[in-house]
Design a protein around this motif. Structure first.
Motif, mmCIF file in Angstrom:
data_model
loop_
_atom_site.group_PDB
_atom_site.id
_atom_site.type_symbol
_atom_site.label_atom_id
_atom_site.label_comp_id
_atom_site.label_asym_id
_atom_site.label_seq_id
_atom_site.Cartn_x
_atom_site.Cartn_y
_atom_site.Cartn_z
ATOM 1 N N LEU A 87 -8.237 45.904 65.557
ATOM 2 C CA LEU A 87 -8.082 46.106 67.059
ATOM 3 C C LEU A 87 -8.705 45.663 67.639
ATOM 4 O O LEU A 87 -8.467 44.415 68.501
ATOM 5 C CB LEU A 87 -7.844 47.529 67.655
ATOM 6 N N LEU A 88 -10.133 45.518 67.557
ATOM 7 C CA LEU A 88 -11.003 44.552 68.101
ATOM 8 C C LEU A 88 -11.053 43.311 67.701
ATOM 9 O O LEU A 88 -10.771 42.391 68.785
ATOM 10 C CB LEU A 88 -12.186 45.451 68.385
ATOM 11 N N LEU A 89 -10.370 42.400 67.014
ATOM 12 C CA LEU A 89 -10.344 41.990 66.571
ATOM 13 C C LEU A 89 -9.410 40.918 67.023
ATOM 14 O O LEU A 89 -9.369 39.874 67.491
ATOM 15 C CB LEU A 89 -10.889 41.042 65.171
ATOM 16 N N ALA A 90 -8.456 41.751 66.742
ATOM 17 C CA ALA A 90 -6.692 41.392 67.681
ATOM 18 C C ALA A 90 -6.965 41.025 69.131
ATOM 19 O O ALA A 90 -6.728 39.897 69.532
ATOM 20 C CB ALA A 90 -5.560 42.108 67.112
ATOM 21 N N LEU A 91 -7.910 42.012 70.123
ATOM 22 C CA LEU A 91 -8.511 41.918 71.583
ATOM 23 C C LEU A 91 -8.663 40.579 71.365
ATOM 24 O O LEU A 91 -8.813 39.852 72.722
ATOM 25 C CB LEU A 91 -8.859 43.365 71.857
ATOM 26 N N ALA A 130 -0.546 42.396 67.630
ATOM 27 C CA ALA A 130 -2.126 42.858 67.581
ATOM 28 C C ALA A 130 -1.768 44.142 66.689
ATOM 29 O O ALA A 130 -2.906 44.050 65.520
ATOM 30 C CB ALA A 130 -2.770 43.051 68.748
ATOM 31 N N GLN A 131 -0.830 44.980 66.433
ATOM 32 C CA GLN A 131 -0.820 45.792 65.217
ATOM 33 C C GLN A 131 -0.684 45.661 64.018
ATOM 34 O O GLN A 131 -0.859 46.477 63.390
ATOM 35 C CB GLN A 131 0.307 46.998 65.735
ATOM 36 N N GLY A 185 -2.987 31.424 66.263
ATOM 37 C CA GLY A 185 -3.145 32.804 66.156
ATOM 38 C C GLY A 185 -2.334 33.726 65.510
ATOM 39 O O GLY A 185 -3.161 34.972 64.952
ATOM 40 N N ALA A 186 -0.825 33.139 64.853
ATOM 41 C CA ALA A 186 -0.484 34.239 63.700
ATOM 42 C C ALA A 186 -1.413 33.728 62.629
ATOM 43 O O ALA A 186 -1.972 34.917 61.589
ATOM 44 C CB ALA A 186 0.983 33.861 63.363
ATOM 45 N N ILE A 187 -1.683 32.848 61.842
ATOM 46 C CA ILE A 187 -3.072 32.787 61.560
ATOM 47 C C ILE A 187 -3.818 33.188 61.225
ATOM 48 O O ILE A 187 -4.933 34.546 60.497
ATOM 49 C CB ILE A 187 -3.231 31.363 60.816
#
Length: 302
Positions: A76-80, A97-98, A215-217
């Motif tokens: 979660l933190l890396l997604a943010l 993000a999920q 971003g998807a990668i």
């Protein structure tokens, strides 16, 4: 090669699910019923059966659950941290993000069984069952403006959570399943893996998506590479060994769950973008999971 062959039957079932949906007349109207049957009947039976019959050491499970929870929090933190790379609005980002921390339990159980047999299935089942509430709370929390306050009710009715708690309670009570019940439960469990993997394949989607491809990668790399590497380090730091160490790494290396798409659609999020990420992580996991299994076989603690 040995690790690839270990995964080949499971990913062959996923590929068969793709073919059945596209070329055998089993279109989108067929698969929702299969998914509900697996989710509400077969898969809870598999979890209950594995946990009810396993030798469970609660003290040993504590560090494993801690590693799983820390890995999801890190996802979660890396997604943010990577939000600027996605180029999406708030709801689009919350939807995707999920995909950085949710996990496909069907693939996890299948791989655990191949890698470590019944102990692996029981341990992975307990780990996934314990992590489901946290994954749902994190995902719904980011999509909260559409949540309508039903989170607690949904968690209490989640069949995977109910089956996990029931299986653990039955195990700790010291009771035994009656002999005629065992083959019945085993047949339901066998159907769960087969139909679950077919449904995963049928749910794969491609096509265009909004936002930046980089971003998807990035999200795929977080889920399939960064989190299992972190799990390896955390499992070492927590002193895990043997099957527990392997299950921690495999859990972190699993592709994103198809339930992420269902949640995004139900809460008005970016369903197509989530579907693309689920498909991308599932296909890429055929390679990355092979690599992690090979690493576990060669360098993992015995």
């Amino acid at each position: 090669m040995q690790s690839f062959l270990l995964l080949l039957p499971d990913f062959a079932l996923i590929a068969l699910g793709v073919l059945l949906r596209r070329f055998f007349g089993l279109g989108d109207g067929f698969w929702p019923g299969i998914e509900r049957l697996v989710y509400f009947v077969f898969f809870p039976a598999l979890l209950f059966n594995a946990l009810a019959r396993a030798t469970i050491e609660l003290v040993a499970m504590g560090p494993l659950l801690a590693v799983g929870l820390l890995c999801m929090a890190a996802g979660l933190l890396l997604a943010l941290a990577g939000r600027p790379l996605l180029g999406l609005d708030a709801m689009g980002f919350a939807s995707r993000a999920q995909c950085a921390y949710r996990f496909n339990t069907y693939i996890g159980i299948a791989v655990a069984g191949k890698f470590a047999g019944a102990p692996g299935v029981a341990m992975m089942g307990a780990l996934c069952g314990a992590m489901v509430p946290f994954a749902n709370m994190a995902a719904v929390g980011m999509l909260a403006r559409h949540g309508q306050g039903r989170l607690l009710q949904e968690l209490l009715r989640n069949p995977l959570i109910v089956a996990t708690v029931a299986g653990l309670a039955f195990n700790l009570s010291g009771a035994r399943l009656p002999e005629p019940v065992l083959p019945f439960m085993q047949r339901l469990a066998d159907a769960a893996v087969t139909l679950g993997l077919l449904a995963v394949g049928a749910a794969l989607r491609g096509g265009a998506q909004e936002g930046r491809r980089i971003g998807a990668i990035y999200l795929c790399a977080v889920k399939l590479l960064a989190l299992p590497a972190l799990a390896w380090g955390l499992a070492t730091a927590f002193g895990l060994g043997g099957v527990a160490f392997a299950m921690a790494v495999i859990f972190a290396a699993l592709p994103t769950a198809s339930s992420a798409y269902i949640l995004a659609m139900r809460m008005g999020g970016d369903g197509p973008g989530v579907a693309w990420l689920i498909s991308a992580t599932t296909v890429a996991a055929a390679l990355t999971l092979t690599g992690w299994l090979a690493a576990l076989t060669r360098w993992g603690p015995g």
